[in-house]
Design a protein around this motif. Structure first.
Motif, PDB file in Angstrom:
ATOM      1  N   VAL A 216       0.851  -1.195   0.000  1.00 49.53           N
ATOM      2  CA  VAL A 216       0.000   0.000   0.000  1.00 49.53           C
ATOM      3  C   VAL A 216       0.884   1.241   0.000  1.00 49.53           C
ATOM      4  N   THR A 217       0.277   2.327  -0.385  1.00 47.80           N
ATOM      5  CA  THR A 217       0.966   3.605  -0.204  1.00 47.80           C
ATOM      6  C   THR A 217       0.255   4.353   0.907  1.00 47.80           C
ATOM      7  N   ILE A 218       1.035   4.868   1.821  1.00 47.61           N
ATOM      8  CA  ILE A 218       0.479   5.610   2.948  1.00 47.61           C
ATOM      9  C   ILE A 218       0.843   7.071   2.774  1.00 47.61           C
ATOM     10  N   PHE A 219      -0.183   7.896   2.750  1.00 42.90           N
ATOM     11  CA  PHE A 219       0.032   9.328   2.550  1.00 42.90           C
ATOM     12  C   PHE A 219       0.043  10.013   3.906  1.00 42.90           C
ATOM     13  N   GLY A 220       1.163  10.604   4.245  1.00 43.71           N
ATOM     14  CA  GLY A 220       1.237  11.389   5.478  1.00 43.71           C
ATOM     15  C   GLY A 220       1.016  12.839   5.145  1.00 43.71           C
ATOM     16  N   PRO A 221       1.061  13.709   6.142  1.00 50.81           N
ATOM     17  CA  PRO A 221       0.808  15.126   5.896  1.00 50.81           C
ATOM     18  C   PRO A 221       1.811  15.722   4.910  1.00 50.81           C
ATOM     19  N   SER A 222       3.062  15.268   4.976  1.00 49.14           N
ATOM     20  CA  SER A 222       4.042  15.896   4.090  1.00 49.14           C
ATOM     21  C   SER A 222       4.823  14.888   3.255  1.00 49.14           C
ATOM     22  N   SER A 223       4.630  13.610   3.498  1.00 49.29           N
ATOM     23  CA  SER A 223       5.394  12.625   2.722  1.00 49.29           C
ATOM     24  C   SER A 223       4.548  11.370   2.551  1.00 49.29           C
ATOM     25  N   GLU A 224       5.040  10.438   1.747  1.00 47.08           N
ATOM     26  CA  GLU A 224       4.318   9.177   1.605  1.00 47.08           C
ATOM     27  C   GLU A 224       5.297   8.017   1.632  1.00 47.08           C
ATOM     28  N   VAL A 225       4.803   6.863   2.101  1.00 50.11           N
ATOM     29  CA  VAL A 225       5.651   5.671   2.090  1.00 50.11           C
ATOM     30  C   VAL A 225       4.897   4.546   1.413  1.00 50.11           C
ATOM     31  N   THR A 226       5.652   3.685   0.749  1.00 53.68           N
ATOM     32  CA  THR A 226       5.064   2.500   0.143  1.00 53.68           C
ATOM     33  C   THR A 226       5.694   1.278   0.790  1.00 53.68           C
ATOM     34  N   GLY A 227       4.852   0.322   1.161  1.00 46.70           N
ATOM     35  CA  GLY A 227       5.383  -0.888   1.789  1.00 46.70           C
ATOM     36  C   GLY A 227       4.259  -1.881   2.026  1.00 46.70           C
ATOM     37  N   ILE A 228       4.615  -2.987   2.674  1.00 42.11           N
ATOM     38  CA  ILE A 228       3.630  -4.055   2.915  1.00 42.11           C
ATOM     39  C   ILE A 228       3.054  -3.904   4.320  1.00 42.11           C
ATOM     40  N   ILE A 229       1.741  -4.008   4.445  1.00 46.05           N
ATOM     41  CA  ILE A 229       1.114  -3.974   5.779  1.00 46.05           C
ATOM     42  C   ILE A 229       1.398  -5.294   6.478  1.00 46.05           C
ATOM     43  N   MET A 230       2.121  -5.219   7.597  1.00 44.77           N
ATOM     44  CA  MET A 230       2.475  -6.426   8.342  1.00 44.77           C
ATOM     45  C   MET A 230       1.487  -6.705   9.471  1.00 44.77           C
ATOM     46  N   GLY A 231       0.876  -5.668   9.996  1.00 44.99           N
ATOM     47  CA  GLY A 231      -0.036  -5.846  11.136  1.00 44.99           C
ATOM     48  C   GLY A 231       0.067  -4.644  12.043  1.00 44.99           C
ATOM     49  N   LEU A 232      -0.207  -4.859  13.326  1.00 47.02           N
ATOM     50  CA  LEU A 232      -0.192  -3.763  14.300  1.00 47.02           C
ATOM     51  C   LEU A 232       0.807  -4.082  15.405  1.00 47.02           C
ATOM     52  N   ASP A 233       1.385  -3.033  15.989  1.00 43.64           N
ATOM     53  CA  ASP A 233       2.223  -3.288  17.160  1.00 43.64           C
ATOM     54  C   ASP A 233       1.344  -3.349  18.407  1.00 43.64           C
ATOM     55  N   SER A 234       1.957  -3.468  19.575  1.00 42.59           N
ATOM     56  CA  SER A 234       1.170  -3.745  20.783  1.00 42.59           C
ATOM     57  C   SER A 234       0.261  -2.586  21.179  1.00 42.59           C
ATOM     58  N   ILE A 235       0.504  -1.379  20.650  1.00 46.00           N
ATOM     59  CA  ILE A 235      -0.398  -0.274  20.999  1.00 46.00           C
ATOM     60  C   ILE A 235      -1.207   0.213  19.786  1.00 46.00           C
ATOM     61  N   GLY A 236      -1.183  -0.566  18.714  1.00 43.89           N
ATOM     62  CA  GLY A 236      -2.082  -0.262  17.601  1.00 43.89           C
ATOM     63  C   GLY A 236      -1.483   0.557  16.477  1.00 43.89           C
ATOM     64  N   LYS A 237      -0.171   0.786  16.524  1.00 50.14           N
ATOM     65  CA  LYS A 237       0.447   1.470  15.369  1.00 50.14           C
ATOM     66  C   LYS A 237       0.542   0.481  14.221  1.00 50.14           C
ATOM     67  N   LEU A 238       0.457   1.025  13.000  1.00 50.21           N
ATOM     68  CA  LEU A 238       0.480   0.165  11.817  1.00 50.21           C
ATOM     69  C   LEU A 238       1.924  -0.163  11.435  1.00 50.21           C
ATOM     70  N   LEU A 239       2.211  -1.461  11.273  1.00 45.65           N
ATOM     71  CA  LEU A 239       3.563  -1.890  10.921  1.00 45.65           C
ATOM     72  C   LEU A 239       3.668  -2.065   9.411  1.00 45.65           C
ATOM     73  N   ILE A 240       4.643  -1.374   8.849  1.00 42.39           N
ATOM     74  CA  ILE A 240       4.845  -1.409   7.394  1.00 42.39           C
ATOM     75  C   ILE A 240       6.267  -1.873   7.094  1.00 42.39           C
ATOM     76  N   GLU A 241       6.346  -2.866   6.215  1.00 36.30           N
ATOM     77  CA  GLU A 241       7.692  -3.295   5.789  1.00 36.30           C
ATOM     78  C   GLU A 241       8.056  -2.543   4.516  1.00 36.30           C
ATOM     79  N   LEU A 242       9.135  -1.798   4.629  1.00 33.24           N
ATOM     80  CA  LEU A 242       9.608  -1.012   3.475  1.00 33.24           C
ATOM     81  C   LEU A 242      10.356  -1.916   2.501  1.00 33.24           C
ATOM     82  N   PRO A 243      10.539  -1.477   1.253  1.00 30.86           N
ATOM     83  CA  PRO A 243      11.277  -2.288   0.276  1.00 30.86           C
ATOM     84  C   PRO A 243      12.671  -2.677   0.784  1.00 30.86           C
ATOM     85  N   SER A 244      13.249  -1.867   1.652  1.00 35.38           N
ATOM     86  CA  SER A 244      14.585  -2.177   2.195  1.00 35.38           C
ATOM     87  C   SER A 244      14.546  -3.322   3.199  1.00 35.38           C
ATOM     88  N   GLY A 245      13.341  -3.735   3.616  1.00 35.74           N
ATOM     89  CA  GLY A 245      13.216  -4.791   4.617  1.00 35.74           C
ATOM     90  C   GLY A 245      13.006  -4.240   6.022  1.00 35.74           C
TER      91      GLY A 245
END
Ligand code: BT5
Length: 262
Positions: A216-245
């Motif tokens: 997916v691509t995630i659009f932030g207020p000033s930048s965007e990241v593309t990566g794979i949705i891995m799941g959530l961390d223990s407090i609910g933040k979204l974990l994204i694996e970047l192309p770099s691993g």
């Protein structure tokens, strides 16, 4: 619907006061004022139509007459282990409740587009806006606002959409009863609220995530990241694996997600 019939329909749920409006600006704005005015835990405001419905980040939410659910439940959390988690967990509470009911009671393949959207077949059927109100570092209450497109007329045609929209009616054989659905969702919220600090709460949310394992691509207020949705961390933040691993955790509330192919 009128207030008395609604009270009858919702009786036994253990709600505090319930107020119903044929038309309102925004149930969340109303709930905010009600909190300031002493509204108690589990007070509920429901509207048939909103003329100034709110999304996140000053976006608007469309609720035409007779076609949708729009309501805000006042919650007054007693135990808050970490104030930074309040909005994440209450947003999750709303989205999870809607998603569970659409899945279990209506047999639909509902998924949560992190953090706050419920999707049917990849289209947005419901949005959640949890707003916390503070006074001198004390949490005075949370307005948990939920909008659900029940019938086809609820789907915005002209409003600018950041994501494709749909209604339950478009995916369900038959015409669901709006008010029964309201009761079912509220019942689920009240049940899940008791588990909100348990270890299993975030994994339940994670189990319902849309686009897990997808790029997916995630659009932030000033930048965007593309990566794979891995799941959530223990407090609910979204974990994204970047192309770099590298796996990064993204904070709730400021991003939009699109699968790569849309
Ligand atoms: C949300 O924001 O999805 C939160 C929506 C919360 C609405 C409820 S209704 C009861 C309570 N009272 C309120 O005033 N609000 C809450 P966000 O993720 O920012 O999405 C907003 C975007 O969704 C808009 O910019 C539009 O693109 C799109 N949208 C607006 N109305 C929609 C609808 N009915 N169905 C699907 N998408 C819609």
């Amino acid at each position: 619907m009128n207030e008395l019939d609604l009270l009858n329909l919702l009786s036994g749920l253990g709600l505090d006061e319930t107020r119903y409006f044929e038309q309102i600006g925004s149930t969340n704005t109303y709930a905010q004022e009600w909190i300031l005015d002493g509204g108690d835990d589990h007070s509920l405001v429901v509207a048939d139509e909103q003329t100034a419905g709110k999304g996140r980040l000053d976006r608007s939410w469309f609720t035409p007459r007779g076609a949708a659910l729009a309501f805000s439940l006042i919650l007054k959390p007693k135990d808050i282990p970490d104030v930074r988690e309040v909005l994440t967990r209450y947003t999750a509470l709303g989205a999870l409740a809607v998603c569970d009911i659409l899945t279990v009671n209506y047999g639909l393949d509902a998924r949560i587009k992190w953090p706050n959207d419920v999707l049917l077949d990849g289209k947005k059927v419901s949005g959640v806006l949890a707003e916390a109100f503070w006074m001198e570092n004390q949490l005075t209450g949370v307005a948990l606002g939920i909008g659900v497109n029940v019938y086809k007329d609820a789907v915005p045609e002209t409003a600018p959409l950041v994501f494709p929209a749909t209604s339950i009616e478009g995916h369900f054989s038959g015409r669901p009863d709006r008010w029964i659905l309201l009761r079912e969702i509220l019942e689920r919220i009240l049940f899940l609220e008791n588990t909100i600090h348990e270890k299993n709460f975030i994994p339940q949310w994670e189990n319902r995530l849309a686009f897990r394992g997808e790029v997916v691509t995630i659009f932030g207020p000033s930048s965007e990241v593309t990566g794979i949705i891995m799941g959530l961390d223990s407090i609910g933040k979204l974990l994204i694996e970047l192309p770099s691993g590298e796996v990064i955790a993204i904070q709730a509330g400021e991003i939009r997600i699109r699968p790569l192919n849309t």
